[in-house]
Design a protein around this motif. Structure first.
Motif, PDB file in Angstrom:
ATOM      1  N   SER A 208      -3.413   2.102   4.894  1.00 54.22           N
ATOM      2  CA  SER A 208      -3.503   2.524   3.494  1.00 54.22           C
ATOM      3  C   SER A 208      -3.621   4.045   3.403  1.00 54.22           C
ATOM      4  O   SER A 208      -4.479   4.643   4.028  1.00 54.22           O
ATOM      5  N   PRO A 209      -2.743   4.672   2.620  1.00 53.61           N
ATOM      6  CA  PRO A 209      -2.804   6.122   2.491  1.00 53.61           C
ATOM      7  C   PRO A 209      -3.985   6.541   1.614  1.00 53.61           C
ATOM      8  O   PRO A 209      -4.331   5.857   0.660  1.00 53.61           O
ATOM      9  N   ARG A 210      -4.557   7.665   1.948  1.00 50.41           N
ATOM     10  CA  ARG A 210      -5.650   8.198   1.143  1.00 50.41           C
ATOM     11  C   ARG A 210      -5.066   8.988  -0.017  1.00 50.41           C
ATOM     12  O   ARG A 210      -4.108   9.743   0.177  1.00 50.41           O
ATOM     13  N   PRO A 211      -5.638   8.841  -1.178  1.00 47.80           N
ATOM     14  CA  PRO A 211      -5.145   9.657  -2.287  1.00 47.80           C
ATOM     15  C   PRO A 211      -5.517  11.120  -2.079  1.00 47.80           C
ATOM     16  O   PRO A 211      -6.583  11.422  -1.545  1.00 47.80           O
ATOM     17  N   ARG A 212      -4.626  11.989  -2.464  1.00 45.58           N
ATOM     18  CA  ARG A 212      -4.900  13.420  -2.323  1.00 45.58           C
ATOM     19  C   ARG A 212      -5.616  13.897  -3.567  1.00 45.58           C
ATOM     20  O   ARG A 212      -5.148  13.693  -4.687  1.00 45.58           O
ATOM     21  N   TYR A 213      -6.734  14.521  -3.378  1.00 45.05           N
ATOM     22  CA  TYR A 213      -7.492  15.055  -4.491  1.00 45.05           C
ATOM     23  C   TYR A 213      -7.194  16.544  -4.594  1.00 45.05           C
ATOM     24  O   TYR A 213      -7.493  17.320  -3.702  1.00 45.05           O
ATOM     25  N   GLU A 214      -6.580  16.902  -5.700  1.00 48.00           N
ATOM     26  CA  GLU A 214      -6.241  18.290  -5.925  1.00 48.00           C
ATOM     27  C   GLU A 214      -6.889  18.744  -7.218  1.00 48.00           C
ATOM     28  O   GLU A 214      -7.149  17.958  -8.114  1.00 48.00           O
ATOM     29  N   LEU A 215      -7.125  20.025  -7.328  1.00 50.64           N
ATOM     30  CA  LEU A 215      -7.666  20.566  -8.561  1.00 50.64           C
ATOM     31  C   LEU A 215      -6.566  20.612  -9.608  1.00 50.64           C
ATOM     32  O   LEU A 215      -5.443  21.037  -9.335  1.00 50.64           O
ATOM     33  N   SER A 216      -6.912  20.162 -10.795  1.00 44.53           N
ATOM     34  CA  SER A 216      -5.958  20.186 -11.885  1.00 44.53           C
ATOM     35  C   SER A 216      -6.353  21.272 -12.874  1.00 44.53           C
ATOM     36  O   SER A 216      -7.441  21.226 -13.450  1.00 44.53           O
ATOM     37  N   PHE A 217      -5.467  22.228 -13.083  1.00 35.72           N
ATOM     38  CA  PHE A 217      -5.727  23.294 -14.036  1.00 35.72           C
ATOM     39  C   PHE A 217      -5.900  22.731 -15.437  1.00 35.72           C
ATOM     40  O   PHE A 217      -6.752  23.173 -16.200  1.00 35.72           O
ATOM     41  N   TRP A 218      -5.083  21.728 -15.775  1.00 40.74           N
ATOM     42  CA  TRP A 218      -5.103  21.195 -17.142  1.00 40.74           C
ATOM     43  C   TRP A 218      -6.413  20.503 -17.459  1.00 40.74           C
ATOM     44  O   TRP A 218      -6.895  20.563 -18.587  1.00 40.74           O
ATOM     45  N   LYS A 219      -7.012  19.868 -16.472  1.00 37.99           N
ATOM     46  CA  LYS A 219      -8.292  19.195 -16.697  1.00 37.99           C
ATOM     47  C   LYS A 219      -9.357  20.217 -17.080  1.00 37.99           C
ATOM     48  O   LYS A 219     -10.075  20.050 -18.066  1.00 37.99           O
TER      49      LYS A 219
ATOM     50  N   ALA B 197      -8.898  23.308 -18.114  1.00 38.38           N
ATOM     51  CA  ALA B 197      -8.537  24.011 -19.343  1.00 38.38           C
ATOM     52  C   ALA B 197      -8.949  23.177 -20.551  1.00 38.38           C
ATOM     53  O   ALA B 197      -9.465  23.702 -21.541  1.00 38.38           O
ATOM     54  N   GLY B 198      -8.743  21.875 -20.470  1.00 42.39           N
ATOM     55  CA  GLY B 198      -9.150  20.990 -21.561  1.00 42.39           C
ATOM     56  C   GLY B 198     -10.658  20.944 -21.725  1.00 42.39           C
ATOM     57  O   GLY B 198     -11.171  20.949 -22.848  1.00 42.39           O
ATOM     58  N   LEU B 199     -11.385  20.903 -20.615  1.00 39.85           N
ATOM     59  CA  LEU B 199     -12.844  20.916 -20.694  1.00 39.85           C
ATOM     60  C   LEU B 199     -13.349  22.212 -21.309  1.00 39.85           C
ATOM     61  O   LEU B 199     -14.280  22.211 -22.127  1.00 39.85           O
ATOM     62  N   GLU B 200     -12.727  23.325 -20.930  1.00 40.66           N
ATOM     63  CA  GLU B 200     -13.130  24.612 -21.481  1.00 40.66           C
ATOM     64  C   GLU B 200     -12.881  24.656 -22.989  1.00 40.66           C
ATOM     65  O   GLU B 200     -13.721  25.135 -23.759  1.00 40.66           O
ATOM     66  N   GLU B 201     -11.749  24.109 -23.415  1.00 42.50           N
ATOM     67  CA  GLU B 201     -11.444  24.100 -24.847  1.00 42.50           C
ATOM     68  C   GLU B 201     -12.436  23.228 -25.614  1.00 42.50           C
ATOM     69  O   GLU B 201     -12.917  23.616 -26.687  1.00 42.50           O
ATOM     70  N   MET B 202     -12.775  22.067 -25.067  1.00 41.19           N
ATOM     71  CA  MET B 202     -13.739  21.191 -25.740  1.00 41.19           C
ATOM     72  C   MET B 202     -15.109  21.850 -25.840  1.00 41.19           C
ATOM     73  O   MET B 202     -15.778  21.770 -26.877  1.00 41.19           O
ATOM     74  N   MET B 203     -15.530  22.524 -24.776  1.00 40.15           N
ATOM     75  CA  MET B 203     -16.843  23.175 -24.812  1.00 40.15           C
ATOM     76  C   MET B 203     -16.851  24.340 -25.790  1.00 40.15           C
ATOM     77  O   MET B 203     -17.840  24.554 -26.497  1.00 40.15           O
ATOM     78  N   SER B 204     -15.769  25.088 -25.871  1.00 41.29           N
ATOM     79  CA  SER B 204     -15.739  26.211 -26.814  1.00 41.29           C
ATOM     80  C   SER B 204     -15.755  25.695 -28.248  1.00 41.29           C
ATOM     81  O   SER B 204     -16.430  26.283 -29.113  1.00 41.29           O
ATOM     82  N   MET B 205     -15.072  24.588 -28.528  1.00 41.21           N
ATOM     83  CA  MET B 205     -15.110  24.018 -29.874  1.00 41.21           C
ATOM     84  C   MET B 205     -16.500  23.475 -30.186  1.00 41.21           C
ATOM     85  O   MET B 205     -16.976  23.601 -31.317  1.00 41.21           O
TER      86      MET B 205
END
Length: 54
Positions: A22-33, A35-43
């Motif tokens: 079974s292949p392991r999923p690759r965990y990468e940083l997502s810029f969009w995630k 960026a969305g969190l930053e926008e929600m916190m600023s609002m």
């Protein structure tokens, strides 16, 4: 007793093969995630500031 030990060994070998295949999923940083969190916190901060002034 020997049959039980053989069955356990066989089960352990199957589990080891299943984990190896079974292949392991690759965990990468997502810029969009983030960026969305930053926008929600600023609002949220803006709304808290608006409510605080009222």
């Amino acid at each position: 007793m020997a049959a039980i030990m053989v069955a356990i060994d066989h089960l352990m070998e199957e589990e080891a093969q299943a984990l190896a295949v079974s292949p392991r999923p690759r965990y990468e940083l997502s810029f969009w995630k983030y960026a969305g969190l930053e926008e929600m916190m600023s609002m949220r901060v803006l709304w808290q500031m608006r409510i605080g002034r009222a």
